[in-house]
Structure formats: structure tokens, C-alpha cells
Design an enzyme around this catalytic site. Structure first.
Site, PDB file in Angstrom:
ATOM      1  N   HIS A 247     -10.349  -5.782  -3.023  1.00 58.00           N
ATOM      2  CA  HIS A 247      -9.030  -5.997  -2.411  1.00 58.00           C
ATOM      3  C   HIS A 247      -9.145  -6.272  -0.925  1.00 58.00           C
ATOM      4  CE1 HIS A 247      -9.982  -1.674  -2.312  1.00 58.00           C
ATOM      5  NE2 HIS A 247      -9.359  -1.629  -1.160  1.00 58.00           N
TER       6      HIS A 247
ATOM      7  N   ASN B 242     -12.900  -3.298   2.575  1.00 58.71           N
ATOM      8  CA  ASN B 242     -13.942  -2.283   2.632  1.00 58.71           C
ATOM      9  C   ASN B 242     -14.858  -2.523   1.441  1.00 58.71           C
ATOM     10  OD1 ASN B 242     -12.879  -0.877   4.908  1.00 58.71           O
ATOM     11  ND2 ASN B 242     -11.268  -0.074   3.588  1.00 58.71           N
TER      12      ASN B 242
ATOM     13  N   HIS C 251      -6.818  -5.682   2.561  1.00 62.81           N
ATOM     14  CA  HIS C 251      -5.647  -5.080   3.188  1.00 62.81           C
ATOM     15  C   HIS C 251      -5.100  -6.129   4.145  1.00 62.81           C
ATOM     16  CE1 HIS C 251      -6.743  -0.744   2.299  1.00 62.81           C
ATOM     17  NE2 HIS C 251      -7.928  -1.319   2.145  1.00 62.81           N
TER      18      HIS C 251
ATOM     19  N   HIS D  72     -11.951  -1.901  -7.123  1.00 56.07           N
ATOM     20  CA  HIS D  72     -11.475  -3.236  -7.529  1.00 56.07           C
ATOM     21  C   HIS D  72     -11.295  -3.995  -6.217  1.00 56.07           C
ATOM     22  CE1 HIS D  72      -9.080  -6.067 -10.219  1.00 56.07           C
ATOM     23  NE2 HIS D  72      -8.829  -6.520  -8.990  1.00 56.07           N
TER      24      HIS D  72
ATOM     25  N   ASP E  37       0.863  -1.188   0.000  1.00 58.95           N
ATOM     26  CA  ASP E  37       0.000   0.000   0.000  1.00 58.95           C
ATOM     27  C   ASP E  37       0.902   1.241   0.000  1.00 58.95           C
ATOM     28  OD1 ASP E  37      -3.217   0.492   1.021  1.00 58.95           O
ATOM     29  OD2 ASP E  37      -1.827   2.188   1.076  1.00 58.95           O
TER      30      ASP E  37
HETATM   31  P1  AMP Z   1      -9.868   1.209   0.196  1.00 63.58           P
HETATM   32  O1  AMP Z   1     -10.131   2.509   0.885  1.00 63.58           O
HETATM   33  O2  AMP Z   1     -10.167  -0.001   1.018  1.00 63.58           O
HETATM   34  O3  AMP Z   1     -10.489   1.168  -1.187  1.00 63.58           O
HETATM   35  O4  AMP Z   1      -8.279   1.137   0.034  1.00 63.58           O
HETATM   36  C1  AMP Z   1      -7.586   1.617  -1.046  1.00 63.58           C
HETATM   37  C2  AMP Z   1      -6.114   1.565  -0.664  1.00 63.58           C
HETATM   38  O5  AMP Z   1      -5.357   1.641  -1.855  1.00 63.58           O
HETATM   39  C3  AMP Z   1      -5.643   2.706   0.244  1.00 63.58           C
HETATM   40  O6  AMP Z   1      -5.090   2.157   1.437  1.00 63.58           O
HETATM   41  C4  AMP Z   1      -4.578   3.420  -0.605  1.00 63.58           C
HETATM   42  O7  AMP Z   1      -3.490   3.865   0.159  1.00 63.58           O
HETATM   43  C5  AMP Z   1      -4.165   2.333  -1.590  1.00 63.58           C
HETATM   44  N1  AMP Z   1      -3.652   2.831  -2.853  1.00 63.58           N
HETATM   45  C6  AMP Z   1      -4.209   3.761  -3.668  1.00 63.58           C
HETATM   46  N2  AMP Z   1      -3.444   3.939  -4.759  1.00 63.58           N
HETATM   47  C7  AMP Z   1      -2.400   3.087  -4.650  1.00 63.58           C
HETATM   48  C8  AMP Z   1      -1.256   2.801  -5.453  1.00 63.58           C
HETATM   49  N3  AMP Z   1      -1.039   3.446  -6.597  1.00 63.58           N
HETATM   50  N4  AMP Z   1      -0.378   1.871  -5.011  1.00 63.58           N
HETATM   51  C9  AMP Z   1      -0.580   1.236  -3.850  1.00 63.58           C
HETATM   52  N5  AMP Z   1      -1.629   1.459  -3.047  1.00 63.58           N
HETATM   53  C10 AMP Z   1      -2.517   2.369  -3.431  1.00 63.58           C
END
Ligand code: AMP
Length: 118
Positions: free
Chosen positions: A104, A91, A106, A102, A33
Site C-alpha cells: 500500500h 513502508n 499512504h 498487503h 486510513d
Molecule cells: P503500514 O504501517 O505502512 O503497514 O500502515 C498500515 C496502515 O493501515 C496504518 O496507517 C493503519 O492505521 C491502517 N489501517 C489498519 N487497519 C485499517 C482499517 N481497518 N481501515 C483503514 N486503515 C487501516
């Protein structure tokens, strides 16, 4: 919900946006992340086009779903956080503030997490 092929994780899968990869195979990708909440903060995604957890569990095959979960365990072993412990969070949708459409997980570890939502 229609899948948006322009989302940032789709770009990472296609190699249009760089990421620090932790694990990759034909079906799934794990990368760091960019805004870490713990020393280990890895995003784990299937390569298929699924918007959310519910989209994935409704539309992926049984094989895809079980492969995804088993591989998450492999990644935890690879990161050496099985014994120390880790947190797995997804989430799903607006109330959870899902920001990337998309599906995912964490994976958070190497930090003693005192706060618990439940
Ligand atoms: P969510 O809020 O569960 O959709 O989490 C999205 C996560 O993606 C957040 O923790 C961001 O920090 C992470 N994120 C967004 N853009 C990138 C990226 N380019 N590379 C790695 N992580 C990312």
C-alpha cells in the site's frame, strides 16, 4: 514471502471489513486510513495479492504497475491536493515497520508537513 489472505486489507477488498472508500475500480482500491496522520490520509492498494512494494514491482505486469501509478495521480486530483501538495509513502518490510502485509501507499495531504526524513 507468501501472501496472507487473512490480512486486514484483503478483508477490506473482499468487503468483510468496512472502509470509507475514496476510489475503487477493478484493479485498485483507495480508502481512508482509520488512524489519520493528516486531514487527507488515504491508503491506496492494488487488488492483486502483493505483500510489499518490492513484491509488486517484481511480480506485477508493466501494465498493472503503470496503471497503479497513473491512478494514484487521478486520486490526488479527485482529492484536490495536486496544487497544495501531498506526500506518498510506502513502508516496505520490518525496518520500515510495515504493519499490514498487503502492498500500500499512504497518501497524505491538506497539512503542512514540516518534518522531513530526507
Ligand atoms: P503500514 O504501517 O505502512 O503497514 O500502515 C498500515 C496502515 O493501515 C496504518 O496507517 C493503519 O492505521 C491502517 N489501517 C489498519 N487497519 C485499517 C482499517 N481497518 N481501515 C483503514 N486503515 C487501516
Amino acid at each position: 514471502v507468501k501472501y496472507d489472505e487473512g490480512n486486514i486489507f484483503a478483508k477490506i477488498i473482499r468487503g468483510e471489513v468496512k472502509s470509507t472508500k475514496i476510489y475503487e475500480d477493478e484493479y485498485l482500491l483507495a480508502f481512508e486510513d482509520i488512524n489519520k496522520s493528516a486531514p487527507v490520509h488515504v491508503i491506496i492498494i492494488p487488488k492483486g495479492q502483493f505483500v510489499s512494494f518490492c513484491d509488486f514491482t517484481s511480480h506485477a505486469s508493466e501494465t498493472q504497475i503503470s496503471y497503479f501509478f497513473k491512478t494514484i495521480s487521478k486520486i490526488a486530483k479527485k482529492l484536490d491536493i495536486v496544487d497544495s501538495g501531498f506526500r506518498l509513502v510506502t513502508n516496505n518490510g520490518a525496518d520500515a515497520s510495515q504493519s499490514v502485509p498487503h502492498f500500500h501507499f499512504h497518501m497524505l495531504g491538506k497539512k503542512k508537513m514540516e518534518e522531513k526524513l530526507l
